[in-house]
Motif scaffolding. Structure first.
Motif, mmCIF file in Angstrom:
data_model
loop_
_atom_site.group_PDB
_atom_site.id
_atom_site.type_symbol
_atom_site.label_atom_id
_atom_site.label_comp_id
_atom_site.label_asym_id
_atom_site.label_seq_id
_atom_site.Cartn_x
_atom_site.Cartn_y
_atom_site.Cartn_z
ATOM 1 N N ALA A 85 108.564 15.847 110.774
ATOM 2 C CA ALA A 85 109.590 16.617 111.656
ATOM 3 C C ALA A 85 109.641 15.722 112.907
ATOM 4 O O ALA A 85 110.472 15.796 113.746
ATOM 5 N N ARG A 86 108.342 14.956 113.480
ATOM 6 C CA ARG A 86 108.281 14.571 114.945
ATOM 7 C C ARG A 86 108.503 12.951 114.328
ATOM 8 O O ARG A 86 108.995 12.463 115.417
ATOM 9 N N ILE A 87 108.042 12.472 113.469
ATOM 10 C CA ILE A 87 108.069 10.722 113.467
ATOM 11 C C ILE A 87 109.389 10.275 112.947
ATOM 12 O O ILE A 87 109.929 10.941 111.875
ATOM 13 N N ASP A 88 109.886 9.434 113.873
ATOM 14 C CA ASP A 88 111.278 8.845 113.370
ATOM 15 C C ASP A 88 111.093 8.121 112.163
ATOM 16 O O ASP A 88 110.050 7.307 111.911
ATOM 17 N N ALA A 89 112.224 8.127 111.344
ATOM 18 C CA ALA A 89 112.365 7.554 109.989
ATOM 19 C C ALA A 89 112.111 5.922 110.289
ATOM 20 O O ALA A 89 111.698 5.427 109.028
ATOM 21 N N SER A 90 112.497 5.323 111.280
ATOM 22 C CA SER A 90 112.296 4.119 111.395
ATOM 23 C C SER A 90 110.943 3.593 111.913
ATOM 24 O O SER A 90 110.837 2.116 112.017
ATOM 25 N N ILE B 250 98.199 13.006 100.635
ATOM 26 C CA ILE B 250 99.145 13.652 100.724
ATOM 27 C C ILE B 250 100.177 13.299 101.926
ATOM 28 O O ILE B 250 101.409 13.212 101.877
ATOM 29 N N VAL B 251 99.635 12.942 103.129
ATOM 30 C CA VAL B 251 100.368 12.671 104.376
ATOM 31 C C VAL B 251 101.072 11.162 103.826
ATOM 32 O O VAL B 251 102.161 10.945 104.114
ATOM 33 N N GLY B 252 100.267 10.240 103.218
ATOM 34 C CA GLY B 252 100.872 8.746 103.150
ATOM 35 C C GLY B 252 102.033 8.921 102.027
ATOM 36 O O GLY B 252 102.807 8.194 102.158
ATOM 37 N N GLU B 253 102.089 10.009 101.224
ATOM 38 C CA GLU B 253 103.183 9.908 100.367
ATOM 39 C C GLU B 253 104.483 9.991 100.802
ATOM 40 O O GLU B 253 105.346 9.809 100.213
ATOM 41 N N ALA B 254 104.526 10.808 102.074
ATOM 42 C CA ALA B 254 105.737 11.001 102.785
ATOM 43 C C ALA B 254 106.353 9.877 103.132
ATOM 44 O O ALA B 254 107.555 9.855 103.183
ATOM 45 N N TRP B 255 105.520 8.610 103.380
ATOM 46 C CA TRP B 255 106.104 7.557 103.665
ATOM 47 C C TRP B 255 105.896 6.347 102.857
ATOM 48 O O TRP B 255 106.270 5.102 102.960
ATOM 49 N N GLY B 256 105.487 6.771 101.589
ATOM 50 C CA GLY B 256 105.419 5.770 100.624
ATOM 51 C C GLY B 256 104.208 4.712 100.750
ATOM 52 O O GLY B 256 104.231 3.491 100.399
ATOM 53 N N ASP C 217 99.496 -3.177 114.319
ATOM 54 C CA ASP C 217 100.932 -3.022 114.805
ATOM 55 C C ASP C 217 101.459 -1.726 114.088
ATOM 56 O O ASP C 217 102.125 -1.869 113.078
ATOM 57 N N ALA C 218 101.487 -0.453 114.745
ATOM 58 C CA ALA C 218 102.004 0.541 114.285
ATOM 59 C C ALA C 218 102.649 1.405 115.375
ATOM 60 O O ALA C 218 102.098 1.339 116.499
ATOM 61 N N ASP C 219 103.721 2.042 115.299
ATOM 62 C CA ASP C 219 104.446 2.829 116.243
ATOM 63 C C ASP C 219 103.731 4.320 116.072
ATOM 64 O O ASP C 219 103.562 4.915 117.126
ATOM 65 N N GLU C 220 103.242 4.499 114.872
ATOM 66 C CA GLU C 220 102.769 6.073 114.661
ATOM 67 C C GLU C 220 101.370 5.652 113.749
ATOM 68 O O GLU C 220 101.544 5.058 112.739
ATOM 69 N N LEU C 221 100.539 6.253 114.443
ATOM 70 C CA LEU C 221 99.007 6.107 113.427
ATOM 71 C C LEU C 221 98.465 7.431 113.406
ATOM 72 O O LEU C 221 98.444 8.294 114.394
ATOM 73 N N VAL C 222 98.327 7.810 112.006
ATOM 74 C CA VAL C 222 97.800 8.981 111.737
ATOM 75 C C VAL C 222 96.333 8.866 111.428
ATOM 76 O O VAL C 222 96.108 8.045 110.365
#
Length: 229
Positions: A65-70, A89-95, A164-169
Motif C-alpha cells: 500500500a505504501r511502495i510505488d509500483a514503479s 511472502i513479501v518478495g512474491e508481491a514484486w516477483g 541500487d534500490a528505491d525500496e529496501l525491505v
C-alpha cells in the motif's frame, strides 16, 4: 520550495550518480513456533506458525500500500527459516526472490537456543546498568555478545545500503532490528551498548533518506497497525 527540494537547479557532478529518496522497511518476523512453544529463539531455527504466515501476508499488504509500483524493490533477510519464509511472502508481491544474509540473524544464545525459556532465565546473567555492556557475556556457552551482533549487522548494512534500490525491505529479528536502526543513523558501535527500540514481532519500522539533504530519518518504529486490520 520544500525542505527536500533545492532552491535552484543543481548542476550535475561528473562521475557522481544523483541521489534519490530511498526507504528502508525493517520487518521483524511474525509469530514463530518458538513463541508458542515457550522456547528460546535466538538462532534456533524455528518456523512461522499458521498465524505467522497470515501475519506475513498482512505485512506484505501494508508494504504494498505504501511502495510505488514503479519503485525498484530489493528484499533481504536473515537466513533463518522464520525470516526467510517471511521474506519469500513479501518478495512474491514484486516477483523477486529475497537475498539471504546470515549477518542479519538474531543474537545467538548459544546452547540455550531451542531450550525452554525457563532454562535460560535461570542461568542468564543480565548486563550491568553501567560499564562495558557491549562486551558483557550472558553466562551461556556459545552465546554472542552485543558487540558480536553489532559488528556483523553494521557490516551487513554497509553492503545493503550500497544497493541500487528505491525500496529496501530488511526482514530480521527483534534484537537485531535495533542495531539495524543504529547502523542506519550512523551511531558508532561503541555507543550502541544501550540502544533498543520497541519492535514487536510482525512489526514494520520505516527509515527514509531524502534526496537533497541526505538526512536519514526514523519515520516509524515497530508499527503493528497492519496486524490489527
Amino acid at each position: 520550495m520544500t525542505a527536500t527540494s533545492p532552491p535552484f537547479p543543481l548542476p550535475p557532478i561528473p562521475g557522481v550518480v544523483p541521489a534519490r529518496e530511498r526507504t528502508v522497511s525493517v520487518v521483524t518476523h511474525p509469530e514463530a513456533t518458538h513463541h508458542v512453544d515457550g522456547l528460546v529463539g535466538g538462532q534456533f531455527d524455528s518456523a512461522l506458525t499458521p498465524r505467522g504466515e497470515r501475519e506475513a501476508a498482512a505485512i506484505t499488504a501494508a508494504l504494498g500500500a505504501r511502495i510505488d509500483a514503479s519503485a525498484r524493490v530489493a528484499v533481504v533477510a536473515s537466513d533463518l527459516r522464520r525470516t526467510r519464509r517471511t521474506a519469500e511472502i513479501v518478495g512474491e508481491a514484486w516477483g523477486i526472490d529475497p537475498t539471504l544474509d546470515p549477518r542479519l540473524r538474531e543474537i545467538s544464545y548459544g546452547e540455550a537456543g531451542g531450550r525452554p525459556q525457563s532454562w535460560l532465565d535461570a542461568r542468564f546473567v543480565p548486563p550491568p546498568a553501567v560499564g562495558d555492556r557491549l562486551r558483557h557475556h550472558v553466562g551461556i556457552a556459545g552465546a554472542e555478545t552485543r558487540l558480536d551482533v553489532a559488528v556483523r549487522v553494521y557490516e551487513a548494512m554497509t553492503d545493503l545500503l550500497a544497493q541500487d534500490a528505491d525500496e529496501l525491505v530488511v526482514v530480521t529479528h527483534g534484537f537485531t532490528a535495533g542495531l539495524v536502526v543504529a547502523a542506519w543513523i550512523g551511531m558508532p558501535i561503541e555507543a550502541a551498548g544501550h540502544v533498543a527500540f520497541p519492535v514487536p514481532s510482525g512489526s514494520i519500522t520505516t527509515l527514509r533518506e531524502d534526496r537533497f539533504f541526505h538526512s536519514r530519518a526514523v519515520v516509524t518504529v515497530g508499527d503493528v497497525a497492519h496486524l490489527r486490520a
